[in-house]
Write an enzyme that holds these catalytic residues in place. Structure first.
Site: not given
Lengths: 604, 169
Positions: A67, A129-130, A179, A500
């Site tokens: 993502e 969940f999630q 949802k 760096m």
């Protein structure tokens, strides 16, 4: 057997004859707002949206491999086109993975809309969940965010999200979609008026501010235009206006990292980038100028160095669309609020109207040319074919060979030494071609950014100038590149170090290279092949040009592993806590870095 | 340097009533390292779904300007004003002070409460709850006096404020 009804475009655009569900409303509003591409990754909470996506053809979906990459790809899509980038991720880990990208877009003022799935409203707060408190987590990393709790809010919120993302100072907006909202029915055009958002940004600058600014510019003897990413964000007409302003005034121009390309970097009036790794002439001009005109730039600490020594004798004009940037870091004499493109146009008109002679800048330019003669971006490349490749030489040859090819090139970078060498040695004559993570400094930005730029510009040449350490942070995007056959060129300046970090350890921490060596690197040639791309390698100067040419000639994805000098440091450099006139030009002055103060050591 | 002097500012904010709006304001202060001495919030116009926040903060003149600009940038914020910018503002807070005591100290507490024009809103044979309205300084003074007289519990609302004169937020 009944086939799945595939909606044709015409049917899709027509007024719906049945009640739509929320997911269908999402897709229709995206299409209505001109969204052509969504970068995303499916998951449980966004399955209804993916189902609606499947049944339409107006909006294309690019499946990334993580993502964070979806957000960077959408950022580059936005930066290279001027459109709003769109991201679609699932709840919980999908949304948390997007956080780095959202902050990156916030810091660099990139217009984005991120749609995230959420557990159904009745489960919110139950540690489902999630489930994640996505609006809570993303509040400080977005320009604004929403949790849609009522179906009638869905379409208006999406429309408003796009408007907020692209108006004023652009930025990322997240819309969290439970949802049950996407599964249940939702109106496309709900009854009732939504309240107007409180403050449309001021676009046209105040006449009085323009007058005061131009009066000072006409009286200047040592003026400087300091331009930033705002000029790019304002649109191509702002870059055109900037060129006109520079042309009519004869003023020298410097740019921040974010603003590169707004003014042609190959032009004689361009002094190079300013700031920590900017050119000697740009930094000394900033230090010595008598009128500093900041256009769409925000006096970032990488630019100013020690703030109480920044451009100490100048009359300062600051044009910005965001009032919060005025006097935030540096006090200015004339703030000009408004769109920077319109501000520059107003300055041009005012310059014409004021009868005073244009200032004579001959002495100032003689001084600048003397600084320029130092050639602060210079480097020594042994030209023997067996010689080791200097990373600056690799970038310079890449630019020269790309220019020979005449192709329109978009360059993304990761973060570190290679990024600075790319900024110093690759030239940009047009805006929107340079895609780099400036404010946040996100390693792993470049490869997904190249994906987004290539999707937006399928016929253009897209190159990620990368470091081997950074690019490994999002190397999984080689999978996305393979899936969509994107002819992205990953050009790795491989010095086997987080360069760096190594440089700062050398200069400030007694060369104790703590954890900065790239141990156990993959074979990038074979890695490219594993992802169905072409792998190339150059280990010495004699091979470099042929590898670059072969990379450009191949019409598919290429990973070019350019093995460069491991000990090269990025110069010039303003050490932490130092002023612009205290630059280190090269290793011979490295000892001075030892005198960096304790206060300077604490700076990043 | 004059602009390095820290001063107190009372900032009024008109903000849309929506979930998370207060969190945006509070997050802005913590995220950017600004002080909050007091913050009060309540809906003032349910029809228009607007709330008013009053924030008491301290900072240099530059910091106060930044706070105002950063607040104004928040999407649900309608208006921001430094209520003390054009002269003094009226600022008041309400406090409830529970004092548990008997005998001489109890009478002494009641006497001081009377002098401060605090109201007794609850009483038992061993306790008082006083309600006091006034400037923060007045509340501080009252609380200090009650401390040796059996102060047991304190609840303060924080400051609500308004600019003097006909001007509005």
């Amino acid at each position: 057997m009944d086939a799945t009804p595939q909606m044709t475009d015409a049917a899709y655009d027509a007024k719906p004859t049945r009640t739509l569900n929320g997911a269908e409303v999402v897709m229709r509003v995206l299409s209505e707002l001109g969204c052509e591409v969504v970068f995303g990754y499916p998951g449980g909470a966004v399955l209804p949206i993916y189902d609606a996506l499947f049944q339409q053809s107006a909006v294309r979906h690019i499946l990334v491999r993580h993502e964070q990459a979806a957000v960077h790809a959408a950022e580059a899509y936005a930066r290279s086109t001027g459109k709003v980038g769109v991201v679609l991720v699932t709840s919980g880990p999908g949304a948390t993975n997007a956080v780095t990208g959202l902050l990156d877009a916030l810091m660099d003022s990139i217009p984005l809309v991120c749609l995230s799935g959420q557990v159904p409203t009745h489960l919110i707060g139950n540690d489902a969940f999630q489930e994640a408190d996505t609006t809570g987590i993303t509040r400080p990393v977005t320009k604004h965010n929403y949790l849609v709790k009522r179906a009638e809010d869905l379409a208006p919120v999406l429309r408003e999200a796009f408007e907020i993302a692209r108006s004023g100072r652009p930025g990322p907006v997240l819309v969290d979609l439970p949802k049950d909202i996407t599964v249940g029915p939702a109106p496309l055009n709900p009854e009732g008026k939504r309240r107007e958002r409180a403050h449309p940004p001021r676009l046209d600058p105040e006449r009085e501010a323009i007058r005061a600014a131009v009066r000072a510019m006409k009286a200047a003897r040592r003026p400087l235009l300091y331009t930033g990413g705002g000029v790019i964000n304002s649109g191509p007409q702002a870059s055109t206006a900037l060129r006109q302003l520079a042309d009519m005034t004869g003023f020298p121009v410097t740019s921040t990292l974010m603003g590169l390309g707004a003014y042609p970097t190959t032009d004689r009036q361009f002094l190079g980038m300013l700031g920590m790794h900017g050119s000697y002439e740009a930094n000394l001009a900033t230090h010595g100028c008598d009128v500093l005109v900041a256009l769409g730039a925000r006096f970032d600490d990488r630019v100013t160095g020690r703030t109480n020594a920044f451009s100490p004798h100048s009359f300062k004009i600051h044009a910005d669309i965001d009032p919060a940037q005025i006097n935030k870091i540096i006090h200015v004499d004339v703030p000009v609020l408004g769109d920077v493109g319109r501000t520059i146009e107003a300055m041009i008109a005012e310059w014409r109207d004021i009868p005073d002679e244009a200032p004579n800048l001959d002495a100032w330019w003689r001084q600048i040319e003397a600084w320029r003669a130092i050639d602060s971006f210079g480097f020594r490349q042994d030209t023997a074919p067996s010689a080791i490749i200097r990373p600056q030489h690799a970038v310079r040859r890449l630019y020269e060979i790309v220019r020979e090819s005449g192709r329109d090139a978009f360059v993304s970078t990761e973060v570190g030494q290679h990024q600075m060498w790319a900024a110093q040695h690759f030239q940009f004559d047009k805006p929107n071609r340079w895609l780099t993570s400036g404010g946040l400094g996100t390693m792993g930005y470049g490869l997904p950014a190249a994906v987004g730029a290539q999707v937006a510009n399928p016929d253009a040449l897209v190159i990620d100038i990368a470091g081997e350490a950074s690019t490994l942070m999002n190397i999984q995007e080689l999978g996305t590149i393979a899936q969509y056959r994107l002819p992205v060129k990953l050009f790795i300046l491989n010095n086997r170090y987080m360069g760096m970090v190594r440089q700062w350890q050398e200069l400030l921490h007694g060369s104790r290279y703590s954890q900065s060596y790239s141990e156990a690197l993959p074979d990038f040639v074979r890695l490219a092949e594993a992802f169905q791309g072409k792998g190339l390698r150059a280990t010495h100067v004699g091979e470099l040009d042929a590898v670059i040419r072969e990379m450009l000639a191949h019409d598919g994805p290429v990973v070019a592993d350019i093995c460069v000098a491991q000990d090269e440091n990025c110069y010039p450099m303003i050490p932490s806590g130092a002023a612009h006139n205290e630059m280190l030009l090269g290793p011979e002055q490295q000892a001075q870095a030892a005198s960096v103060t304790q206060a300077g050591m604490a700076l990043v | 340097m004059a602009n390095m002097v820290e001063k107190r500012a009372v900032i009024g904010v008109l903000i849309e009533d929506e979930s998370g709006a207060l969190a945006r304001v509070v997050g802005l202060f913590s995220g950017r390292g600004y002080n909050i001495e007091s913050l009060t919030v309540a809906s003032i116009d349910p029809e228009a779904r607007l709330s008013r926040i009053t924030i008491v903060t301290t900072g240099t003149a530059d910091v106060i300007e930044q706070i105002k600009a950063q607040l104004a940038r928040l999407v649900p914020v309608h208006r921001v004003r430094d209520l003390g910018a054009d002269g003094p503002c009226v600022a008041r807070e309400l406090a409830m002070v529970k004092v548990v005591s008997t005998g001489e100290t109890r009478t002494e507490g009641l006497r001081i409460a009377d002098a401060f024009r605090a109201r007794v809103v609850d009483t038992t044979s061993g306790s008082f709850v006083f309600e006091l309205t006034g400037t923060a300084d007045k509340v501080d003074a009252f609380v200090d006096l009650m401390r040796p007289l059996g102060l047991a519990e304190l609840s303060r609302t924080g400051v609500a404020a308004m600019a003097r004169g006909p001007g509005v937020l």
